[in-house]
Design a protein around this motif. Structure first.
Motif, PDB file in Angstrom:
ATOM      1  N   TYR A   1       0.841  -1.204   0.000  1.00 17.95           N
ATOM      2  CA  TYR A   1       0.000   0.000   0.000  1.00 17.95           C
ATOM      3  C   TYR A   1       0.874   1.251   0.000  1.00 17.95           C
ATOM      4  O   TYR A   1       0.617   2.205  -0.749  1.00 17.95           O
ATOM      5  CB  TYR A   1      -0.911   0.006   1.224  1.00 17.95           C
ATOM      6  CG  TYR A   1      -1.737   1.264   1.347  1.00 17.95           C
ATOM      7  CD1 TYR A   1      -2.960   1.379   0.685  1.00 17.95           C
ATOM      8  CD2 TYR A   1      -1.282   2.356   2.112  1.00 17.95           C
ATOM      9  CE1 TYR A   1      -3.712   2.552   0.773  1.00 17.95           C
ATOM     10  CE2 TYR A   1      -2.024   3.511   2.205  1.00 17.95           C
ATOM     11  CZ  TYR A   1      -3.237   3.605   1.529  1.00 17.95           C
ATOM     12  OH  TYR A   1      -3.978   4.761   1.609  1.00 17.95           O
TER      13      TYR A   1
ATOM     14  N   THR B   1       2.704   1.871  -3.309  1.00 18.28           N
ATOM     15  CA  THR B   1       1.749   2.150  -4.379  1.00 18.28           C
ATOM     16  C   THR B   1       1.272   3.592  -4.320  1.00 18.28           C
ATOM     17  O   THR B   1       1.045   4.231  -5.358  1.00 18.28           O
ATOM     18  CB  THR B   1       0.542   1.202  -4.290  1.00 18.28           C
ATOM     19  OG1 THR B   1       0.986  -0.150  -4.378  1.00 18.28           O
ATOM     20  CG2 THR B   1      -0.458   1.487  -5.411  1.00 18.28           C
ATOM     21  N   HIS B   2       1.106   4.123  -3.113  1.00 20.66           N
ATOM     22  CA  HIS B   2       0.512   5.452  -2.938  1.00 20.66           C
ATOM     23  C   HIS B   2       1.531   6.565  -2.705  1.00 20.66           C
ATOM     24  O   HIS B   2       1.160   7.747  -2.744  1.00 20.66           O
ATOM     25  CB  HIS B   2      -0.490   5.431  -1.782  1.00 20.66           C
ATOM     26  CG  HIS B   2      -1.722   4.627  -2.066  1.00 20.66           C
ATOM     27  ND1 HIS B   2      -1.761   3.247  -1.951  1.00 20.66           N
ATOM     28  CD2 HIS B   2      -2.962   5.008  -2.473  1.00 20.66           C
ATOM     29  CE1 HIS B   2      -2.968   2.812  -2.262  1.00 20.66           C
ATOM     30  NE2 HIS B   2      -3.713   3.857  -2.591  1.00 20.66           N
ATOM     31  N   PHE B   3       2.767   6.203  -2.430  1.00 17.75           N
ATOM     32  CA  PHE B   3       3.779   7.228  -2.145  1.00 17.75           C
ATOM     33  C   PHE B   3       5.066   6.921  -2.912  1.00 17.75           C
ATOM     34  O   PHE B   3       5.393   5.761  -3.149  1.00 17.75           O
ATOM     35  CB  PHE B   3       4.079   7.300  -0.644  1.00 17.75           C
ATOM     36  CG  PHE B   3       2.875   7.592   0.202  1.00 17.75           C
ATOM     37  CD1 PHE B   3       2.432   8.894   0.377  1.00 17.75           C
ATOM     38  CD2 PHE B   3       2.176   6.557   0.821  1.00 17.75           C
ATOM     39  CE1 PHE B   3       1.310   9.163   1.157  1.00 17.75           C
ATOM     40  CE2 PHE B   3       1.058   6.815   1.593  1.00 17.75           C
ATOM     41  CZ  PHE B   3       0.619   8.124   1.763  1.00 17.75           C
TER      42      PHE B   3
END
Length: 269
Positions: free
Chosen positions: A11, A14-16
């Motif tokens: 997660y 993927t997001h940062f």
């Protein structure tokens, strides 16, 4: 457990971006662990709770505690965060990564042990240098403003000292080029260790009661109580460097005298 860690890490990456995780993520993690572990000791001291485990009877004033917190926030945002940002390309070039696969626990634990041993060695010599007359007067005396330390004073220091002794913390990761998750774990453990060493309390569950080579709060508190030229106990985590080079003689003598006093009291009763 492994699947939970992998899912959480997936997660994050993927997001940062790598930069966001390595710089801002590391900073936020550090601040969270540092203040959440250090603030309770202020409340313990103010409320007088668990006072029988407090190493010194003297307490810090609320004004002194608030001064420490204010300065820490200034140093963390104006020194620590910029250093993290500037050093990011260096760590990337030395092999730091955040991608999958995650390192095995064997690799992580081996690197963490190596970091602790190397950090303690480098810190010991750097700390001794800071106790020379000129450097103590102009740099290290800031850290020793608190003769009765509490958890948050562990990072209360002159900006030059933050950079100087910070080298001891980052040299291990700089050599090995770890995965970011290893770097985060190292940072968390190092923060918890230094907060505990400055907490001012020696509990029955303190690590130094179970690990003979671990210094802990009682070992480091002695360092803060004495004049800079006679303090000794320069190591950050372990006790063997001070023992090898004879800079813990005063501390060991005091411990022996206290032990003899306790034994005499027990004989009389």
């Amino acid at each position: 457990m492994a699947s939970i860690v992998e899912s959480g890490w997936r997660y994050l990456i993927t997001h940062f971006s790598d930069f966001q995780l390595a710089c801002l993520g590391s900073f936020l993690l550090h601040e969270s662990v540092f203040f959440l572990s250090g603030l309770p000791f202020i409340f313990l001291e103010r409320a007088g709770l668990l006072s029988k485990y407090k190493i010194q009877t003297k307490n810090n004033s609320p004004a002194a505690q608030e001064k420490c917190i204010t300065r820490l926030l200034l140093y963390h945002f104006c020194v620590n965060l910029p250093v993290m940002i500037v050093s990011y390309p260096v760590f990337r070039s030395m092999g730091m990564r955040s991608s999958f696969p995650l390192p095995s626990w064997k690799v992580v634990s081996t690197q963490i042990i190596f970091y602790f041993i190397l950090e303690d060695f480098v810190f010991y010599w750097g700390h001794r240098v800071l106790h020379t007359k000129w450097l103590y007067k102009h740099v290290h005396s800031v850290h020793h403003e608190y003769a009765t330390p509490f958890g948050l004073t562990s990072e209360y220091a002159h900006p030059a000292e933050i950079l100087f002794l910070g080298f001891a913390t980052i040299i291990g990761p700089a050599i090995t080029g770890p995965h970011l998750i290893t770097l985060w774990l190292w940072m968390v453990l190092r923060v918890l260790e230094t907060v505990e060493a400055h907490c001012g309390y020696h509990f029955p569950w303190s690590l130094s009661n179970f690990l003979p080579l671990y210094g802990g709060a009682d070992f480091h508190d002695y360092h803060h109580r004495l004049l800079y030229t006679k303090s000794g106990n320069y190591s950050s985590t372990f006790v063997y460097m001070d023992w090898v080079f004879g800079t813990d003689k005063g501390y060991r003598k005091l411990k022996a005298l206290k032990k003899m006093g306790v034994e005499e009291d027990s004989k009389q009763t």
